[in-house]
Write a protein that holds these residues in place. Structure first.
Motif, PDB file in Angstrom:
ATOM      1  N   ILE A  33       0.835  -1.301  -0.035  1.00 52.37           N
ATOM      2  CA  ILE A  33      -0.147   0.083  -0.064  1.00 52.37           C
ATOM      3  C   ILE A  33       0.833   1.355   0.024  1.00 52.37           C
ATOM      4  CG2 ILE A  33      -1.729   1.202   1.325  1.00 52.37           C
ATOM      5  CD1 ILE A  33      -2.448  -1.494   2.782  1.00 52.37           C
ATOM      6  N   LYS A  34       0.573   2.193  -0.906  1.00 53.63           N
ATOM      7  CA  LYS A  34       1.407   3.561  -1.038  1.00 53.63           C
ATOM      8  C   LYS A  34       0.479   4.491  -0.814  1.00 53.63           C
ATOM      9  CE  LYS A  34       4.701   1.693  -4.297  1.00 53.63           C
ATOM     10  NZ  LYS A  34       5.403   1.848  -5.504  1.00 53.63           N
ATOM     11  N   ALA A  35       0.955   5.575  -0.125  1.00 53.26           N
ATOM     12  CA  ALA A  35       0.143   6.747  -0.167  1.00 53.26           C
ATOM     13  C   ALA A  35       0.866   7.709  -1.121  1.00 53.26           C
ATOM     14  CB  ALA A  35       0.349   7.506   1.558  1.00 53.26           C
ATOM     15  N   ILE A  36      -0.110   8.333  -2.045  1.00 54.06           N
ATOM     16  CA  ILE A  36       0.495   9.023  -3.073  1.00 54.06           C
ATOM     17  C   ILE A  36       0.233  10.553  -2.820  1.00 54.06           C
ATOM     18  CG2 ILE A  36       0.096   9.279  -5.482  1.00 54.06           C
ATOM     19  CD1 ILE A  36       1.474   6.847  -4.812  1.00 54.06           C
ATOM     20  N   GLU A  37       1.078  11.425  -3.220  1.00 57.55           N
ATOM     21  CA  GLU A  37       0.931  12.820  -3.279  1.00 57.55           C
ATOM     22  C   GLU A  37       0.126  13.334  -4.447  1.00 57.55           C
ATOM     23  OE1 GLU A  37       3.863  15.681  -4.511  1.00 57.55           O
ATOM     24  OE2 GLU A  37       3.949  16.536  -2.585  1.00 57.55           O
ATOM     25  N   MET A  38      -1.283  13.930  -4.003  1.00 53.68           N
ATOM     26  CA  MET A  38      -2.112  14.475  -5.000  1.00 53.68           C
ATOM     27  C   MET A  38      -2.599  15.666  -4.757  1.00 53.68           C
ATOM     28  SD  MET A  38      -5.589  12.931  -6.443  1.00 53.68           S
ATOM     29  CE  MET A  38      -5.595  12.490  -7.834  1.00 53.68           C
ATOM     30  N   LYS A  39      -1.859  16.827  -5.136  1.00 52.16           N
ATOM     31  CA  LYS A  39      -2.163  18.193  -4.948  1.00 52.16           C
ATOM     32  C   LYS A  39      -3.556  18.682  -5.187  1.00 52.16           C
ATOM     33  CE  LYS A  39       2.578  19.349  -4.392  1.00 52.16           C
ATOM     34  NZ  LYS A  39       3.641  20.177  -4.649  1.00 52.16           N
ATOM     35  N   ALA A  40      -4.109  19.395  -4.216  1.00 45.81           N
ATOM     36  CA  ALA A  40      -5.565  19.976  -4.813  1.00 45.81           C
ATOM     37  C   ALA A  40      -5.241  21.312  -4.225  1.00 45.81           C
ATOM     38  CB  ALA A  40      -6.658  19.259  -4.166  1.00 45.81           C
ATOM     39  N   GLY A  41      -5.062  22.360  -4.949  1.00 54.55           N
ATOM     40  CA  GLY A  41      -4.658  23.712  -4.475  1.00 54.55           C
ATOM     41  C   GLY A  41      -3.532  23.637  -3.453  1.00 54.55           C
ATOM     42  N   ILE A  64      -8.792   6.925  -4.865  1.00 52.84           N
ATOM     43  CA  ILE A  64      -8.803   8.652  -4.472  1.00 52.84           C
ATOM     44  C   ILE A  64     -10.159   8.887  -3.635  1.00 52.84           C
ATOM     45  CG2 ILE A  64      -9.035  10.796  -5.450  1.00 52.84           C
ATOM     46  CD1 ILE A  64      -7.544   9.729  -8.110  1.00 52.84           C
ATOM     47  N   ARG A  65     -10.069   9.632  -2.650  1.00 48.28           N
ATOM     48  CA  ARG A  65     -10.967   9.988  -1.839  1.00 48.28           C
ATOM     49  C   ARG A  65     -11.386  11.452  -1.680  1.00 48.28           C
ATOM     50  NH1 ARG A  65     -11.778   5.319  -2.962  1.00 48.28           N
ATOM     51  NH2 ARG A  65     -11.977   3.590  -1.558  1.00 48.28           N
ATOM     52  N   ALA A  66     -12.211  11.862  -1.328  1.00 50.02           N
ATOM     53  CA  ALA A  66     -12.659  13.158  -1.376  1.00 50.02           C
ATOM     54  C   ALA A  66     -11.991  14.069  -0.204  1.00 50.02           C
ATOM     55  CB  ALA A  66     -14.282  13.427  -1.137  1.00 50.02           C
ATOM     56  N   ASP A  67     -11.380  13.299   0.986  1.00 46.62           N
ATOM     57  CA  ASP A  67     -10.688  13.860   2.213  1.00 46.62           C
ATOM     58  C   ASP A  67      -9.612  14.892   1.677  1.00 46.62           C
ATOM     59  OD1 ASP A  67     -12.180  12.478   4.293  1.00 46.62           O
ATOM     60  OD2 ASP A  67     -11.568  10.931   3.021  1.00 46.62           O
ATOM     61  N   ARG A  68      -9.346  15.954   2.077  1.00 43.88           N
ATOM     62  CA  ARG A  68      -8.206  16.732   1.992  1.00 43.88           C
ATOM     63  C   ARG A  68      -7.553  17.417   3.192  1.00 43.88           C
ATOM     64  NH1 ARG A  68     -10.014  20.601  -3.316  1.00 43.88           N
ATOM     65  NH2 ARG A  68     -10.541  18.964  -4.656  1.00 43.88           N
ATOM     66  N   MET A  69      -6.319  17.596   3.301  1.00 39.76           N
ATOM     67  CA  MET A  69      -5.685  17.931   4.494  1.00 39.76           C
ATOM     68  C   MET A  69      -4.359  18.571   3.921  1.00 39.76           C
ATOM     69  SD  MET A  69      -4.978  14.018   5.544  1.00 39.76           S
ATOM     70  CE  MET A  69      -6.550  13.710   4.752  1.00 39.76           C
ATOM     71  N   SER A  70      -4.009  19.480   5.058  1.00 35.65           N
ATOM     72  CA  SER A  70      -2.598  20.012   4.690  1.00 35.65           C
ATOM     73  C   SER A  70      -1.327  19.360   5.066  1.00 35.65           C
ATOM     74  CB  SER A  70      -2.667  21.599   5.301  1.00 35.65           C
ATOM     75  OG  SER A  70      -3.004  21.358   6.808  1.00 35.65           O
ATOM     76  N   SER A  71      -1.674  18.592   6.235  1.00 37.54           N
ATOM     77  CA  SER A  71      -0.372  17.720   6.896  1.00 37.54           C
ATOM     78  C   SER A  71      -0.181  16.370   5.987  1.00 37.54           C
ATOM     79  CB  SER A  71      -0.695  17.398   8.273  1.00 37.54           C
ATOM     80  OG  SER A  71       0.090  16.363   8.581  1.00 37.54           O
ATOM     81  N   ARG A  72       1.329  16.427   5.691  1.00 39.62           N
ATOM     82  CA  ARG A  72       1.461  15.352   4.947  1.00 39.62           C
ATOM     83  C   ARG A  72       1.570  13.776   5.903  1.00 39.62           C
ATOM     84  NH1 ARG A  72       4.597  15.622  -0.073  1.00 39.62           N
ATOM     85  NH2 ARG A  72       4.756  18.013  -0.399  1.00 39.62           N
ATOM     86  N   ASP A  73       2.059  14.177   6.976  1.00 35.30           N
ATOM     87  CA  ASP A  73       1.886  12.989   7.960  1.00 35.30           C
ATOM     88  C   ASP A  73       0.419  12.558   8.183  1.00 35.30           C
ATOM     89  OD1 ASP A  73       4.674  13.157   8.307  1.00 35.30           O
ATOM     90  OD2 ASP A  73       4.682  14.481  10.282  1.00 35.30           O
ATOM     91  N   ASP A  74      -0.499  13.604   8.259  1.00 35.40           N
ATOM     92  CA  ASP A  74      -1.791  13.058   8.343  1.00 35.40           C
ATOM     93  C   ASP A  74      -2.277  12.390   7.349  1.00 35.40           C
ATOM     94  OD1 ASP A  74      -1.905  14.077  10.900  1.00 35.40           O
ATOM     95  OD2 ASP A  74      -2.981  16.006  10.302  1.00 35.40           O
ATOM     96  N   LEU A  75      -1.946  12.753   5.987  1.00 39.19           N
ATOM     97  CA  LEU A  75      -2.246  12.208   4.611  1.00 39.19           C
ATOM     98  C   LEU A  75      -1.802  10.782   4.702  1.00 39.19           C
ATOM     99  CD1 LEU A  75      -3.531  12.781   1.856  1.00 39.19           C
ATOM    100  CD2 LEU A  75      -0.891  12.833   1.038  1.00 39.19           C
ATOM    101  N   VAL A  76      -0.274  10.505   4.976  1.00 38.00           N
ATOM    102  CA  VAL A  76       0.116   9.216   4.639  1.00 38.00           C
ATOM    103  C   VAL A  76      -0.686   8.157   5.893  1.00 38.00           C
ATOM    104  CG1 VAL A  76       2.102   8.302   5.182  1.00 38.00           C
ATOM    105  CG2 VAL A  76       2.322  10.196   4.079  1.00 38.00           C
ATOM    106  N   ALA A  77      -0.775   8.569   6.941  1.00 38.40           N
ATOM    107  CA  ALA A  77      -1.644   7.862   7.988  1.00 38.40           C
ATOM    108  C   ALA A  77      -2.803   7.319   7.627  1.00 38.40           C
ATOM    109  CB  ALA A  77      -1.642   8.533   9.256  1.00 38.40           C
ATOM    110  N   LEU A  78      -3.439   8.358   6.902  1.00 33.80           N
ATOM    111  CA  LEU A  78      -5.122   7.935   6.586  1.00 33.80           C
ATOM    112  C   LEU A  78      -5.175   7.125   5.419  1.00 33.80           C
ATOM    113  CD1 LEU A  78      -7.948   8.506   7.193  1.00 33.80           C
ATOM    114  CD2 LEU A  78      -8.040  10.713   6.232  1.00 33.80           C
ATOM    115  N   ALA A  79      -4.102   7.490   4.286  1.00 32.61           N
ATOM    116  CA  ALA A  79      -4.152   6.637   3.179  1.00 32.61           C
ATOM    117  C   ALA A  79      -3.448   5.347   3.519  1.00 32.61           C
ATOM    118  CB  ALA A  79      -2.905   7.470   2.216  1.00 32.61           C
ATOM    119  N   LEU A  80      -2.721   4.949   4.140  1.00 36.21           N
ATOM    120  CA  LEU A  80      -2.384   3.813   4.653  1.00 36.21           C
ATOM    121  C   LEU A  80      -3.612   2.973   5.247  1.00 36.21           C
ATOM    122  CD1 LEU A  80       1.180   4.363   5.563  1.00 36.21           C
ATOM    123  CD2 LEU A  80       0.255   3.302   3.428  1.00 36.21           C
TER     124      LEU A  80
END
Length: 96
Positions: A33-41, A64-80
């Motif tokens: 499982i990989k968390a992928i960087e996908m910028k939205a603004g 791809i999910r609708a959730d957006r966040m500013s923290s990379r660490d939060d993104l990685v944890a949630l994506a995994l």
């Protein structure tokens, strides 16, 4: 303009979608499982891939999910976490 380039075949000739930078990864029940960087603004959108070798062929499922966040660490944890949930619910059925 990017929309028109993609629609009419212009742009990158790479087989990988642009922006598929892995921010983190983990092995889980035989899947990668990989968390992928996908910028939205100015934010990051929740996205990832699930990979597994099935019968000698590497299969990849992109989510791809609708959730957006500013923290990379939060993104990685949630994506995994979301990737583990998908594997638990669907297993190899995601590749059909």
């Amino acid at each position: 303009m990017s929309f028109w380039k993609n629609l009419f075949g212009g742009g990158s000739s790479s087989s990988e979608p642009e922006g598929d930078k892995a921010l983190g990864e983990e092995s889980y029940k035989g899947f990668l499982i990989k968390a992928i960087e996908m910028k939205a603004g100015s934010e990051l959108q929740l996205a990832g891939t699930i990979e597994k070798d099935v019968g000698g062929e590497l299969k990849t499922y992109r989510f791809i999910r609708a959730d957006r966040m500013s923290s990379r660490d939060d993104l990685v944890a949630l994506a995994l976490s979301k990737g583990r949930q998908i594997v638990d619910e669907q297993g190899e059925g995601i590749f059909r």
